[in-house]
Write an enzyme that holds these catalytic residues in place. Sequence first.
Site, PDB file in Angstrom:
ATOM      1  CB  SER A  82      -0.861   0.104   1.293  1.00 15.61           C
ATOM      2  OG  SER A  82      -1.975   1.055   1.142  1.00 15.61           O
TER       3      SER A  82
ATOM      4  CG  ASP B 100      -7.301  -2.593  -3.952  1.00 14.12           C
ATOM      5  OD1 ASP B 100      -7.918  -2.023  -2.712  1.00 14.12           O
ATOM      6  OD2 ASP B 100      -6.168  -2.556  -3.682  1.00 14.12           O
TER       7      ASP B 100
ATOM      8  CG  HIS C  26      -5.513  -1.853  -0.055  1.00 12.82           C
ATOM      9  ND1 HIS C  26      -5.246  -1.657  -1.359  1.00 12.82           N
ATOM     10  CD2 HIS C  26      -4.876  -1.259   0.938  1.00 12.82           C
ATOM     11  CE1 HIS C  26      -4.314  -0.467  -0.943  1.00 12.82           C
ATOM     12  NE2 HIS C  26      -4.093  -0.407   0.193  1.00 12.82           N
TER      13      HIS C  26
END
Length: 267
Positions: free
Chosen positions: A95, A217, A245
Amino acid sequence: MDIIRRNNVTVTGNPRGPAVVLAHGFGCDQNMWRLTVPALERDYRVVLFDYVGAGRSDPSAFSAERYGSLDGYAQDVVEVCERLDLRDAVFVGHSVSGMIGVLAARQAPDRIGSLVMVVPSPRYIDDDGYRGGFSEEDIEELLESLEANYLGWSAAMAPLIMGNPERPELGEELKNSFCATDPDMARVFARTTFLSDARDDLKSVCVPTLILECTQDAIAPREVGAFVHQSVPGSALVTLDATGHCPHLSAPEATNAAITEFLAGLR
């Protein structure tokens, strides 16, 4: 202050193998990589750590000024690499850590030799000709909700971020991880994360790079993966057979296969 204690650094795997640094995302800690470590530790020296303010890092080292920008977190990465004297390490960032890795590689090009970005996003807010997945109003509402009631925000958002509603235990794990983070420190990291714009920084990447995205996502839609791929010269983009995610938790086999194939190509 000792960097090992500050960032709760853990080193495992093959001490003679190439170094792979695993970096967690917002609201998480190094434990989120526990399903990936076994796929790496036979051949690689695996380095895990917690950003200051997360996991078992030293909370006394937290500074709202330092960690009010992604550069502060990138400096953590560089200092860990320097403390362990890593050279040409592979940085695997989940991320927001994908972008932190980009900044760290620019700060210390001798320390980081390649990047793996797992569901990265250089900017979460939509812009002209760019879809980040959120409007400015969306992000402000998200941050206001987080700052008003962090535990309630965590309970509501974790299942949405994780996806995979048919496996509620995954959302529960992410919620527990969020809730274990100090709310004041989490608020700083959240603003740093969701208000960041690292699109121009992608142009500086000049190391082998793998980008992993998921088919669905809620945080980093596929348009973001395509943008990152187009912005990083020579990068590889792999769409995992996974949703949500956090594919390293929801689809570890597919995630690990993509990472290890990329690593094998570097040797």
